[in-house]
Design an enzyme around this catalytic site. Sequence first.
Site, short mmCIF file in Angstrom:
data_model
loop_
_atom_site.label_atom_id
_atom_site.label_comp_id
_atom_site.label_asym_id
_atom_site.label_seq_id
_atom_site.Cartn_x
_atom_site.Cartn_y
_atom_site.Cartn_z
N LYS A 57 24.88 59.42 -24.39
CA LYS A 57 25.95 60.01 -23.57
C LYS A 57 25.44 61.16 -22.72
O LYS A 57 24.36 61.70 -22.97
CB LYS A 57 27.08 60.48 -24.48
CG LYS A 57 26.75 61.68 -25.34
CD LYS A 57 28.02 62.38 -25.83
CE LYS A 57 27.71 63.77 -26.35
NZ LYS A 57 28.84 64.67 -26.36
N LYS B 261 23.97 68.61 -37.97
CA LYS B 261 23.55 70.00 -37.79
C LYS B 261 22.60 70.42 -38.92
O LYS B 261 21.61 71.13 -38.69
CB LYS B 261 24.78 70.94 -37.76
CG LYS B 261 25.61 70.82 -36.49
CD LYS B 261 24.94 71.52 -35.36
CE LYS B 261 25.59 71.55 -34.01
NZ LYS B 261 26.55 70.64 -33.54
N LYS C 16 25.51 68.41 -22.64
CA LYS C 16 24.73 69.63 -22.39
C LYS C 16 23.45 69.62 -23.21
O LYS C 16 22.36 69.82 -22.69
CB LYS C 16 25.54 70.86 -22.80
CG LYS C 16 26.22 71.52 -21.64
CD LYS C 16 27.09 72.67 -22.12
CE LYS C 16 28.12 72.25 -23.12
NZ LYS C 16 29.47 72.08 -22.59
P1 ADP Z 1 28.74 68.61 -24.79
O1 ADP Z 1 28.45 67.31 -25.51
O2 ADP Z 1 28.19 68.61 -23.43
O3 ADP Z 1 28.33 69.82 -25.59
P2 ADP Z 1 31.38 69.19 -25.72
O4 ADP Z 1 30.96 68.69 -27.05
O5 ADP Z 1 31.60 70.63 -25.53
O6 ADP Z 1 30.31 68.67 -24.64
O7 ADP Z 1 32.67 68.37 -25.30
C1 ADP Z 1 33.87 68.87 -24.76
C2 ADP Z 1 34.83 67.72 -24.51
O8 ADP Z 1 34.27 66.80 -23.57
C3 ADP Z 1 35.15 66.90 -25.76
O9 ADP Z 1 36.50 66.48 -25.71
C4 ADP Z 1 34.23 65.73 -25.64
O10 ADP Z 1 34.74 64.59 -26.31
C5 ADP Z 1 34.17 65.50 -24.14
N1 ADP Z 1 32.89 64.91 -23.73
C6 ADP Z 1 31.67 65.52 -23.75
N2 ADP Z 1 30.70 64.70 -23.29
C7 ADP Z 1 31.31 63.53 -22.97
C8 ADP Z 1 30.86 62.28 -22.43
N3 ADP Z 1 29.59 62.08 -22.11
N4 ADP Z 1 31.76 61.30 -22.24
C9 ADP Z 1 33.07 61.50 -22.55
N5 ADP Z 1 33.57 62.65 -23.04
C10 ADP Z 1 32.71 63.66 -23.26
#
Ligand code: ADP
Length: 328
Positions: free
Chosen positions: A194, A111, A197
């Site tokens: 991965k 960040k 969002k």
């Molecule tokens: P993003 O990366 O879309 O912002 P978050 O960080 O809010 O998603 O993640 C919320 C939950 O979903 C966490 O427990 C995170 O480990 C899981 N998660 C997010 N993206 C993935 C992914 N591509 N594969 C597996 N788990 C994920």
Amino acid sequence: MEKVLSGIRPTGNLHLGNYFGAVKSFVKLQDDFECFFFIADWHSLTTHPKPENLRESVKTILSEYLACGIDPEKAAIYVQSDLKQVLELYLYFNMNAYLGELERVTSFKEKVRKQPDNVNAGLLTYPTLMAADILIHKADYVPVGKDQEQNMEMARLFARRFNRIYEVEYFAEPKSFHLSDKAVKVPGLDGSGKMGKSEGNAIYLVDDEATIRKKVMRAVTDSGPVEPNQPKPEPIQNLFTIMEIVSDRSTFDYFNDKYNACEIRYGDMKKQLAADINAFCAPIRERILDLRGNDDYLARVARLGAEKAEASAEKTLREVRQIIGFRN
Ligand code: ADP
Ligand code: TRP
């Protein structure tokens, strides 16, 4: 009964990565554990969301949790900011958290690199707030994706340190939970990395059929293998990984055999994948759209969840105050 807790920040809609990395375990675990699933709205303030966006996003995640099958009768579903007890524990943990170790957290360093003009204290103490979320219920298991592992290590560190400072055996170390033997990582369809969002490559649970198809058809591929039984390049492997997650085994095997025989037609594979993703999302999408407008019901669910969470949190906080040396 052992306790399970997890949360997701309200920053938009849930995508396939969130579902298969986290929410699917929530649904499975609710039958056998005392479960707490919350919406981490305080955590989302690090990016200064507009009030109307914050409000909407909280409702979105709430309806998506329910649409995925989290049952408010079984699990406590609540909004983080309804559980004020977390703030007090956050303060206590901050007193035992050191600047150096917080600055060394990878996601913090990232960040700092990405948004040098908004390195706020909330970002720095993100791991202590997360530890407070978990330890306020003395959760045993925390279902999260691989990217949360360092935050989980910090939560275990703060639990141990509290015990050491006060010479008690009060907090047990919370364990990360994955449905399979290793953490799921749902890849993106843009060639590498991965699904996420912020990566801008997500397929959302609420996406309609045409949107899903458009996103899948755009997925990065190559001109196909030229020799049989070769390892797959990353973009192709990602397509297969998603197929392995959402499609039937026989469908996966069919295309995998085609690949190994150098007869793969990516267009056919993508059409099949889009259809399978849509078949998976369709019932969830319908429930999301149904629930999303039902403000009264959502408010009732959040209130019920907050009551359950409060009872659990209040007990921990009473004991923690006593241990620290406050009068009760
Ligand atoms: P993003 O990366 O879309 O912002 P978050 O960080 O809010 O998603 O993640 C919320 C939950 O979903 C966490 O427990 C995170 O480990 C899981 N998660 C997010 N993206 C993935 C992914 N591509 N594969 C597996 N788990 C994920
Ligand atoms: N840090 C998690 C994420 O970005 C969200 C979160 C906040 C969380 N508090 C938590 C997850 C407690 C599990 C337990 O996705």
